[in-house]
Design a protein around this motif. Structure first.
Motif, short mmCIF file in Angstrom:
data_model
loop_
_atom_site.label_atom_id
_atom_site.label_comp_id
_atom_site.label_asym_id
_atom_site.label_seq_id
_atom_site.Cartn_x
_atom_site.Cartn_y
_atom_site.Cartn_z
N GLY A 19 0.82 -1.11 0.06
CA GLY A 19 -0.10 -0.02 0.03
C GLY A 19 0.99 1.24 0.00
O GLY A 19 1.81 1.41 0.78
N LEU A 20 0.70 2.22 -0.97
CA LEU A 20 1.47 3.20 -0.96
C LEU A 20 0.80 4.54 -0.26
O LEU A 20 -0.30 4.90 -0.68
N VAL A 21 1.54 5.16 0.71
CA VAL A 21 1.13 6.05 1.35
C VAL A 21 2.15 7.21 1.13
O VAL A 21 3.25 7.33 1.28
N VAL A 22 1.65 8.16 0.51
CA VAL A 22 2.40 9.68 0.03
C VAL A 22 2.51 10.63 1.26
O VAL A 22 1.33 11.13 1.27
N GLU A 23 3.41 10.79 1.66
CA GLU A 23 3.73 11.94 2.71
C GLU A 23 4.29 13.35 1.86
O GLU A 23 5.42 13.03 1.35
N THR A 24 3.71 14.24 1.74
CA THR A 24 3.98 15.31 0.99
C THR A 24 3.60 16.84 1.47
O THR A 24 2.52 16.95 1.82
N GLY A 25 4.45 17.91 1.23
CA GLY A 25 4.20 19.14 1.76
C GLY A 25 3.67 19.77 0.37
O GLY A 25 3.14 20.83 0.35
N ASP A 26 3.76 19.30 -0.65
CA ASP A 26 3.42 19.85 -1.97
C ASP A 26 1.75 20.01 -2.35
O ASP A 26 1.52 20.70 -2.87
N ALA A 27 1.07 18.69 -1.84
CA ALA A 27 -0.39 18.64 -2.04
C ALA A 27 -1.02 19.63 -1.25
O ALA A 27 -0.97 19.19 0.07
N ARG A 28 -1.57 20.63 -1.82
CA ARG A 28 -2.37 21.64 -0.87
C ARG A 28 -3.89 21.66 -1.37
O ARG A 28 -4.60 22.32 -0.70
N GLU A 29 -4.22 21.14 -2.60
CA GLU A 29 -5.58 21.36 -3.11
C GLU A 29 -5.96 19.75 -3.35
O GLU A 29 -5.06 19.11 -3.34
N ILE A 30 -7.40 19.85 -3.23
CA ILE A 30 -7.92 18.72 -3.37
C ILE A 30 -7.60 17.95 -4.87
O ILE A 30 -7.31 16.89 -4.87
N HIS A 31 -7.15 18.59 -5.92
CA HIS A 31 -6.91 18.26 -7.05
C HIS A 31 -5.45 17.57 -7.10
O HIS A 31 -5.35 16.43 -7.48
N HIS A 32 -4.76 18.20 -6.22
CA HIS A 32 -3.24 17.50 -5.94
C HIS A 32 -3.51 16.06 -5.21
O HIS A 32 -2.76 15.21 -5.96
N MET A 33 -4.27 16.09 -4.49
CA MET A 33 -4.55 14.92 -3.73
C MET A 33 -5.17 13.68 -4.64
O MET A 33 -4.82 12.58 -4.53
N ALA A 34 -6.08 14.27 -5.45
CA ALA A 34 -6.71 13.38 -6.27
C ALA A 34 -5.81 12.76 -7.52
O ALA A 34 -5.84 11.65 -7.62
N LEU A 35 -4.93 13.52 -7.85
CA LEU A 35 -3.82 13.01 -8.71
C LEU A 35 -2.96 12.12 -8.14
O LEU A 35 -2.44 11.10 -8.88
N LEU A 36 -2.83 12.39 -6.84
CA LEU A 36 -1.81 11.44 -6.18
C LEU A 36 -2.51 9.86 -6.29
O LEU A 36 -1.98 8.89 -6.48
N LEU A 37 -3.55 10.06 -5.74
CA LEU A 37 -4.71 8.82 -5.59
C LEU A 37 -4.71 7.86 -7.04
O LEU A 37 -4.60 6.93 -7.21
N SER A 38 -4.95 8.89 -7.89
CA SER A 38 -5.21 8.34 -9.49
C SER A 38 -3.61 7.49 -9.87
O SER A 38 -3.82 6.76 -10.89
N TYR A 39 -2.63 7.99 -9.30
CA TYR A 39 -1.12 7.76 -9.98
C TYR A 39 -0.99 6.51 -9.11
O TYR A 39 0.34 5.89 -9.16
N GLY A 40 -1.69 6.05 -7.92
CA GLY A 40 -1.40 4.70 -7.43
C GLY A 40 -1.35 4.73 -5.70
O GLY A 40 -1.37 3.69 -5.22
N ALA A 41 -1.41 6.15 -5.50
CA ALA A 41 -1.43 6.11 -3.75
C ALA A 41 -2.78 5.69 -3.11
O ALA A 41 -3.84 5.76 -3.58
N ALA A 42 -2.52 5.00 -2.10
CA ALA A 42 -3.46 4.48 -1.06
C ALA A 42 -4.15 5.48 -0.45
O ALA A 42 -5.34 5.70 0.05
N ALA A 43 -3.14 6.43 0.11
CA ALA A 43 -3.46 7.27 1.04
C ALA A 43 -2.56 8.58 0.95
O ALA A 43 -1.48 8.34 0.53
#
Length: 64
Positions: A19-43
């Motif tokens: 399960g891929l969990v991405v810890e990032t300071g760059d994701a600030r908008e819901i669109h950023h998080m949606a992209l990470l989820l669509s690229y394969g992140a589980a959380a």
């Protein structure tokens, strides 16, 4: 990087074991998080966005 790790694991046939969990300071908008989820992140842990909200609440700029 998320997509690269995802595709590597798919090629190695181990993706379902991880399960891929991405810890990032760059994701600030819901669109950023949606992209990470669509690229394969589980959380996604957007620690900088959460810290910013905590500081705004402490400074009286937002109500809890």
């Amino acid at each position: 990087m998320t997509a690269a790790v995802h595709h590597h694991l798919v090629r190695e046939r181990t993706r379902t074991k991880v399960g891929l969990v991405v810890e990032t300071g760059d994701a600030r908008e819901i669109h950023h998080m949606a992209l990470l989820l669509s690229y394969g992140a589980a959380a996604v842990n957007p620690y900088l966005a959460l810290d910013t909200l905590d500081d705004m609440i402490a400074g009286g700029q937002l109500e809890a």
